[in-house]
Design a protein around this motif. Structure first.
Motif, short mmCIF file in Angstrom:
data_model
loop_
_atom_site.label_atom_id
_atom_site.label_comp_id
_atom_site.label_asym_id
_atom_site.label_seq_id
_atom_site.Cartn_x
_atom_site.Cartn_y
_atom_site.Cartn_z
N ASN A 208 33.64 -21.34 -20.22
CA ASN A 208 33.68 -22.80 -20.15
C ASN A 208 33.60 -23.27 -18.71
O ASN A 208 33.87 -22.51 -17.77
CB ASN A 208 34.98 -23.31 -20.78
N ASN A 209 33.23 -24.53 -18.55
CA ASN A 209 33.14 -25.13 -17.22
C ASN A 209 32.34 -24.24 -16.28
O ASN A 209 32.78 -23.92 -15.17
CB ASN A 209 34.54 -25.38 -16.65
N LEU A 210 31.16 -23.87 -16.71
CA LEU A 210 30.34 -22.94 -15.94
C LEU A 210 29.88 -23.56 -14.62
O LEU A 210 29.63 -24.77 -14.54
CB LEU A 210 29.13 -22.50 -16.76
N LYS A 211 29.81 -22.70 -13.62
CA LYS A 211 29.40 -23.11 -12.28
C LYS A 211 28.14 -22.33 -11.88
O LYS A 211 27.86 -21.27 -12.44
CB LYS A 211 30.52 -22.82 -11.29
N SER A 212 27.44 -22.84 -10.89
CA SER A 212 26.21 -22.16 -10.46
C SER A 212 26.50 -20.74 -10.00
O SER A 212 25.68 -19.84 -10.19
CB SER A 212 25.53 -22.96 -9.35
N GLU A 213 27.67 -20.52 -9.43
CA GLU A 213 28.03 -19.18 -8.96
C GLU A 213 28.32 -18.19 -10.09
O GLU A 213 28.53 -17.01 -9.84
CB GLU A 213 29.21 -19.22 -8.00
N ASP A 214 28.34 -18.68 -11.33
CA ASP A 214 28.48 -17.78 -12.48
C ASP A 214 27.14 -17.19 -12.90
O ASP A 214 27.11 -16.32 -13.79
CB ASP A 214 29.09 -18.53 -13.67
N THR A 215 26.06 -17.64 -12.30
CA THR A 215 24.75 -17.11 -12.62
C THR A 215 24.68 -15.62 -12.30
O THR A 215 24.97 -15.20 -11.18
CB THR A 215 23.65 -17.85 -11.82
N ALA A 216 24.33 -14.82 -13.30
CA ALA A 216 24.31 -13.37 -13.15
C ALA A 216 23.84 -12.73 -14.45
O ALA A 216 23.74 -13.41 -15.48
CB ALA A 216 25.70 -12.84 -12.81
N VAL A 217 23.58 -11.45 -14.38
CA VAL A 217 23.42 -10.65 -15.59
C VAL A 217 24.82 -10.17 -15.98
O VAL A 217 25.54 -9.60 -15.15
CB VAL A 217 22.49 -9.46 -15.38
N TYR A 218 25.18 -10.41 -17.23
CA TYR A 218 26.51 -10.05 -17.72
C TYR A 218 26.41 -8.79 -18.57
O TYR A 218 25.58 -8.71 -19.49
CB TYR A 218 27.10 -11.19 -18.53
N TYR A 219 27.27 -7.83 -18.26
CA TYR A 219 27.29 -6.55 -18.93
C TYR A 219 28.58 -6.34 -19.70
O TYR A 219 29.67 -6.62 -19.20
CB TYR A 219 27.14 -5.41 -17.93
N CYS A 220 28.44 -5.81 -20.88
CA CYS A 220 29.58 -5.39 -21.68
C CYS A 220 29.78 -3.89 -21.44
O CYS A 220 28.81 -3.15 -21.26
CB CYS A 220 29.25 -5.65 -23.15
N ALA A 221 31.04 -3.47 -21.43
CA ALA A 221 31.34 -2.06 -21.18
C ALA A 221 32.54 -1.63 -22.02
O ALA A 221 33.41 -2.45 -22.34
CB ALA A 221 31.64 -1.83 -19.70
N ALA A 222 32.56 -0.35 -22.34
CA ALA A 222 33.65 0.20 -23.15
C ALA A 222 34.29 1.39 -22.44
O ALA A 222 33.60 2.20 -21.81
CB ALA A 222 33.11 0.64 -24.51
N ARG A 223 35.60 1.46 -22.57
CA ARG A 223 36.33 2.60 -22.03
C ARG A 223 36.47 3.69 -23.09
O ARG A 223 36.19 3.46 -24.27
CB ARG A 223 37.74 2.18 -21.59
N LEU A 224 36.96 4.83 -22.67
CA LEU A 224 37.33 5.90 -23.59
C LEU A 224 38.82 5.89 -23.86
O LEU A 224 39.34 6.81 -24.50
CB LEU A 224 36.93 7.26 -23.00
N ARG A 225 39.50 4.86 -23.40
CA ARG A 225 40.93 4.72 -23.56
C ARG A 225 41.30 3.40 -24.20
O ARG A 225 40.48 2.49 -24.27
CB ARG A 225 41.61 4.83 -22.19
N TYR A 226 42.58 3.31 -24.67
CA TYR A 226 43.05 2.09 -25.31
C TYR A 226 43.34 0.97 -24.29
O TYR A 226 43.19 -0.20 -24.60
CB TYR A 226 44.35 2.36 -26.06
N SER A 227 43.81 1.37 -23.12
CA SER A 227 44.35 0.39 -22.17
C SER A 227 43.25 -0.23 -21.32
O SER A 227 42.20 0.36 -21.09
CB SER A 227 45.38 1.07 -21.27
N ILE A 228 43.54 -1.44 -20.81
CA ILE A 228 42.54 -2.14 -20.02
C ILE A 228 42.43 -1.54 -18.63
O ILE A 228 43.32 -0.86 -18.14
CB ILE A 228 42.85 -3.65 -19.91
N ALA A 229 41.29 -1.81 -18.01
CA ALA A 229 41.04 -1.42 -16.64
C ALA A 229 40.10 -2.46 -16.04
O ALA A 229 39.50 -3.26 -16.78
CB ALA A 229 40.42 -0.04 -16.56
N THR A 230 40.00 -2.47 -14.71
CA THR A 230 39.14 -3.46 -14.06
C THR A 230 38.09 -2.84 -13.16
O THR A 230 37.22 -3.55 -12.65
CB THR A 230 39.99 -4.44 -13.23
#
Length: 124
Positions: free
Chosen positions: A84-106
C-alpha cells in the motif's frame, strides 16, 4: 524441491496498491518460512518481508514497515505481499523465496528456493 512462481506485478501510480502472489509447488509448503526480496536497477537485492511457517511471526524492512503486509495461505500453497501507499522507490523486481526451515530470516543466504521475479513499477 520447491517451485515458486510470482505474479501481480504491474505499473501503478504513486500512492496506489498492489498485491503480489507467490504460488508454491513441490515439497510441503507449510514447512517453509517464506520471504520477499526486491532488486532495483543497479542495486543489490534487498530484503522486504518474511513470514514463518505458521504465519505467527513476521519481519519487515524499515523502508516498507507499515505499508507492506506479508501473509500466507498454507491451504492454497500461496504467499502474498500486500503493498500500500507505493512510492517510486519501491520500483523493482520482486522475488519470492523459501527457506528450508520453519523460522523467519532476513538474509539472502538463508533462503534456498527462489522464483523468477515480478516487475513492480511505480510512477510518480
Amino acid at each position: 524441491q520447491v517451485q515458486l512462481v510470482e505474479s501481480g506485478g504491474e505499473l501503478v501510480q504513486a500512492g496506489g496498491s498492489l498485491r503480489l502472489s507467490c504460488a508454491a509447488s513441490g515439497r510441503t509448503f507449510s514447512s517453509n518460512a517464506m520471504g520477499w526480496f526486491r532488486q532495483a536497477p543497479g542495486k543489490e537485492r534487498e530484503f522486504v518481508a518474511a513470514i514463518n511457517y505458521s504465519a505467527g511471526d513476521t519481519a519487515y524492512a524499515d523502508s516498507v514497515h507499515g505499508r507492506f503486509t506479508i501473509s500466507r495461505d498454507n491451504a492454497k500453497n500461496t504467499c502474498y505481499l500486500q503493498m500500500n501507499n507505493l512510492k517510486s522507490e519501491d520500483t523493482a523486481v520482486y522475488y519470492c523465496a523459501a527457506r528450508l526451515r520453519y523460522s523467519i530470516a532476513t538474509a539472502i543466504k538463508d533462503f534456498f528456493y527462489w522464483g523468477q521475479g515480478t516487475q513492480v513499477t511505480v510512477s510518480s
